[in-house]
Design a protein around this motif. Structure first.
Motif: not given
Length: 384
Positions: A365-383
């Protein structure tokens, strides 16, 4: 400059695991380099970071820009020493292919999660990528690189002794890379070029991020003399140009030192062929003890003021959560993976094989894809 007798020669290359017809106009080492540049894993490096998270700024180094800088330094040193620049460049460009998203933070997190299943090692993962995970060619998985290139990727940092990472061991059983010995001089050059590049650009990136100042680093060995030389030559220079001129001098000192030190080591070792370098039992590419001592001071400064800076540690904690969340989630819910990955995993016999496949997916994964997957699967957006 003519190549030295201990330089890697494409005419004497040990070949590829899958036999191929040779190119009429490119050496086998040129083809290695070109295949690496055209690989999917190499393209993904543009969105994988060194220290900062990928979106934090356009000027910070990514794994891609770092790899290009390493290759440039490596070609310079290799050419000065009469070595083969093509295989040097290939190893330099490939050396970071196995890195996870979020730099060493992501690697540390994934390695901890993978401990029950054999751990994670980015050099071994790079070998796995170029021998298996890249799947574009009709006749083979991976890139089917030469033995010399694979050897360089596997052990550019030195012999692989003790417990061999599973990803490397699996391939080595099929194609012996002689892990107990040192790599060629060209691969050793790639390793030292990596040190030169990251020491230089981490200083630049840390200054840009405001983690320390010109005054702070001007107290460090080697850098102090560089600033003094710039001030003497250009007493009215503006701050940005002054900084650039000083750091390029530091860069030059490191490169020149490796060339001078290594030239003497190569002469003293008495090597008359490339195998003599592998069998010598010690590195033949090195910094001088004096410069190594100075670099140790610089590295300790970077560790405390950059890699462990409070703002960086806060981001480290956040991106560690991303990896720690995605890994068990994919282990439990393979249906959340893309279709091809899900189908492959469903055919695996045990949990260890599943974990290693999930690890491959996350590591790619790239940084951006990992963050996108995290947000998609958890509904949480990291600050971030």
């Amino acid at each position: 400059m003519m190549n030295a007798p201990y330089a890697s020669d494409p005419k004497d290359a040990r070949g590829r695991r899958v036999l191929e017809e040779e190119s009429a106009f490119r050496s086998c080492f040129q083809r290695d380099r070109d295949r690496i540049i055209h690989s999917s894993a190499f393209r993904r490096l543009k969105h994988k970071t060194q220290v900062f998270v990928e979106h934090e700024g356009d000027y910070y180094r990514t794994r891609l820009t770092h790899s290009i800088e390493v290759a440039q330094v490596a070609r310079t040193i290799s050419g000065a020493l009469g070595l083969n620049q093509e295989i040097t460049e290939a190893v330099a460009l490939a050396h970071d292919l196995g890195h996870t998203p979020f730099g060493h933070t992501g690697e540390d997190a994934l390695d901890l999660l993978m401990q029950p299943f054999g751990g994670f090692d980015h050099n071994a993962q790079a070998v796995k990528i170029v021998t298996s995970l890249e799947r574009h060619y009709a006749e083979f998985d991976g890139l089917n690189l030469t033995w010399e290139c694979l050897e360089g990727i596997a052990k550019h940092n030195g012999p692989v002794l003790g417990a061999i990472p599973y990803a490397l061991e699996a391939y080595n059983e099929l194609h012996d890379l002689e892990l107990h010995s040192h790599a060629s001089a060209e691969a050793q050059v790639a390793a030292l070029a990596d040190d030169i590049a990251y020491n230089n650009h981490d200083l630049q990136d840390g200054l840009r991020a405001g983690l320390f100042t010109d005054q702070d680093i001007a107290q460090l060995p080697m850098i102090d003399a560089a600033f003094a030389a710039v001030d003497e030559a250009y007493p009215a220079l503006d701050a940005n140009r002054r900084r650039h001129e000083a750091l390029r001098r530091v860069f030059g000192v490191m490169v020149a030192d490796v060339i001078d030190t290594s030239r003497a080591l190569l002469e003293d070792c008495g090597a008359s062929k490339v195998q003599d370098i592998r069998d010598f039992g010690a590195p033949v590419i090195a910094f001088s003890p004096a410069v190594l001592e100075q670099l140790d001071v610089i590295r300790k400064f970077l560790f405390s003021r950059m890699y462990r800076a409070p703002s960086v540690m806060e981001k480290r904690a956040q991106v560690t959560r991303v990896v720690e969340t995605l890994f068990p989630l994919f282990m439990e819910r393979v249906d959340l993976l893309p279709g091809a990955w899900e189908n492959d995993i469903k055919q695996l016999p045990d949990e260890t094989d599943v974990a290693r496949k999930v690890s491959d997916y996350i590591a790619g994964m790239t940084d951006r894809f990992a963050l996108t997957e995290f947000e998609r699967l958890t509904g949480e957006k990291l600050p971030l």
